[in-house]
Motif scaffolding. Structure first.
Motif, mmCIF file in Angstrom:
data_model
loop_
_atom_site.group_PDB
_atom_site.id
_atom_site.type_symbol
_atom_site.label_atom_id
_atom_site.label_comp_id
_atom_site.label_asym_id
_atom_site.label_seq_id
_atom_site.Cartn_x
_atom_site.Cartn_y
_atom_site.Cartn_z
ATOM 1 N N THR A 8 -0.853 -46.697 -25.847
ATOM 2 C CA THR A 8 0.314 -46.088 -25.280
ATOM 3 C C THR A 8 -0.104 -44.595 -25.274
ATOM 4 O O THR A 8 -0.977 -43.827 -26.272
ATOM 5 N N GLY A 9 -0.175 -43.817 -24.297
ATOM 6 C CA GLY A 9 -0.269 -42.311 -24.575
ATOM 7 C C GLY A 9 -1.874 -41.881 -24.490
ATOM 8 O O GLY A 9 -2.698 -41.095 -25.187
ATOM 9 N N GLY A 15 -5.818 -41.158 -27.287
ATOM 10 C CA GLY A 15 -5.722 -42.270 -26.681
ATOM 11 C C GLY A 15 -6.757 -42.400 -25.188
ATOM 12 O O GLY A 15 -7.034 -43.852 -25.019
ATOM 13 N N ALA A 36 0.950 -44.160 -20.185
ATOM 14 C CA ALA A 36 1.430 -42.443 -20.333
ATOM 15 C C ALA A 36 2.227 -41.834 -19.229
ATOM 16 O O ALA A 36 2.623 -42.556 -18.315
ATOM 17 N N ARG A 37 2.760 -40.613 -19.971
ATOM 18 C CA ARG A 37 3.717 -39.496 -18.590
ATOM 19 C C ARG A 37 2.899 -39.269 -17.224
ATOM 20 O O ARG A 37 3.307 -39.566 -16.178
ATOM 21 N N ASN A 99 -0.077 -44.917 -29.439
ATOM 22 C CA ASN A 99 -0.447 -43.490 -30.321
ATOM 23 C C ASN A 99 0.999 -42.858 -30.153
ATOM 24 O O ASN A 99 0.300 -41.637 -29.731
ATOM 25 N N HIS A 100 1.219 -42.647 -28.617
ATOM 26 C CA HIS A 100 1.590 -41.550 -27.803
ATOM 27 C C HIS A 100 2.830 -40.759 -29.261
ATOM 28 O O HIS A 100 2.926 -41.523 -30.008
ATOM 29 N N THR A 102 4.652 -36.309 -30.451
ATOM 30 C CA THR A 102 4.136 -34.501 -30.011
ATOM 31 C C THR A 102 4.337 -34.183 -31.299
ATOM 32 O O THR A 102 4.674 -35.018 -32.383
ATOM 33 N N THR A 122 10.847 -40.288 -28.778
ATOM 34 C CA THR A 122 8.930 -40.322 -28.756
ATOM 35 C C THR A 122 8.243 -40.963 -29.728
ATOM 36 O O THR A 122 7.044 -41.111 -29.838
#
Length: 249
Positions: A8-9, A15, A36-37, A99-100, A102, A122
């Motif tokens: 993730t991320g 990541g 991811a985004r 991993n994601h 903020t 998050t």
């Protein structure tokens, strides 16, 4: 061996480096699920992975905003819609790297005045829900060989003024994976602390700390590919105690 590797991320920073390094380590007979985004950046990562593995690995991309308040059932649907039953039946190993996250700044009082759910979505709740969904989608009875890695932080154990959101969420993440290790003794669970790494998050920290700013300009911190390479080495050796925490340096 047919393995599923989830990162993730994975569109940038640590990541991205983890996805590239673990793809090089397991450069055939693996299926990747990258979440991811930023889809454009994910496509870039995929392109490099295809080159590195000479297209021997399958790579699935999922564009997702982990700050959205998805439930466990939503993550289960994402897994089900991305991976077919025939694919899942062939997996002999699962490696999932969460991993994601903020970096949240603000005093205890300031953070409390804002939407706490959104602040922690998050960094904690999305990971909890995804972990639960994956455990339901691919349980121990189906694939007993599983490794789950939480990308932790030094601030999971160290209080810092005006970093309460980050410290609390990271501490809770570590404890979540420690509890999961007790509940799933057949799995290998790891909290991995990557050190202070040159990422966009570090640039953000430099705006609030002269110590970080000085270290950034002097080259004192870690490169993402170095800490990613170390993590892949740990996973491949598989000698760590489940539920433990390992630091890069």
């Amino acid at each position: 061996m047919k393995r599923l590797i989830i990162v993730t991320g994975s569109s940038r920073g640590i990541g991205r480096s983890i996805a590239l390094e673990i793809n090089r380590a397991f450069n055939s007979d693996s299926s990747f699920l990258l979440l991811a985004r930023d889809l454009e950046s994910l496509e870039s990562v995929k392109g490099q992975m295809v080159i590195d593995s000479k297209a021997k690995n399958q790579i699935h991309l999922v564009q997702i905003d982990f700050s959205a308040q998805y439930e466990m059932s939503d993550y289960f649907s994402i897994l089900k819609n991305t991976l077919t039953s025939s694919q899942v039946e062939k997996f002999n190993e699962v490696i999932a790297i969460y991993n994601h996250g903020t970096l949240e700044f603000g005093s205890v009082s300031l953070i409390a005045q804002e939407n706490l759910r959104q602040k922690f979505e998050t960094n904690l709740f999305s990971i909890w829900s995804l972990l639960s969904a994956l455990n339901l989608f691919i349980p121990y009875s189906l694939v007993p060989k599983q490794t789950h890695v939480n990308i932790s932080s030094g601030y999971a154990n160290e209080p810092v003024a005006n970093w309460s959101g980050h410290c609390c969420a990271r501490s809770a993440r570590d404890m979540l994976f420690k509890c999961f290790a007790l509940e799933q003794p057949g799995f290998k669970i790891l909290n991995y602390e990557p050190g202070i790494v040159y990422t966009d998050m570090l640039k953000q920290a430099c705006q609030f700390s002269n110590d970080y700013k000085d270290g950034y300009t002097s080259g004192r911190f870690n490169m993402p590919e170095d800490t990613a390479r170390k993590l892949v080495e740990i996973i491949r050796e598989n000698a760590f105690l489940s539920g433990s925490k390992i630091k890069f340096n």
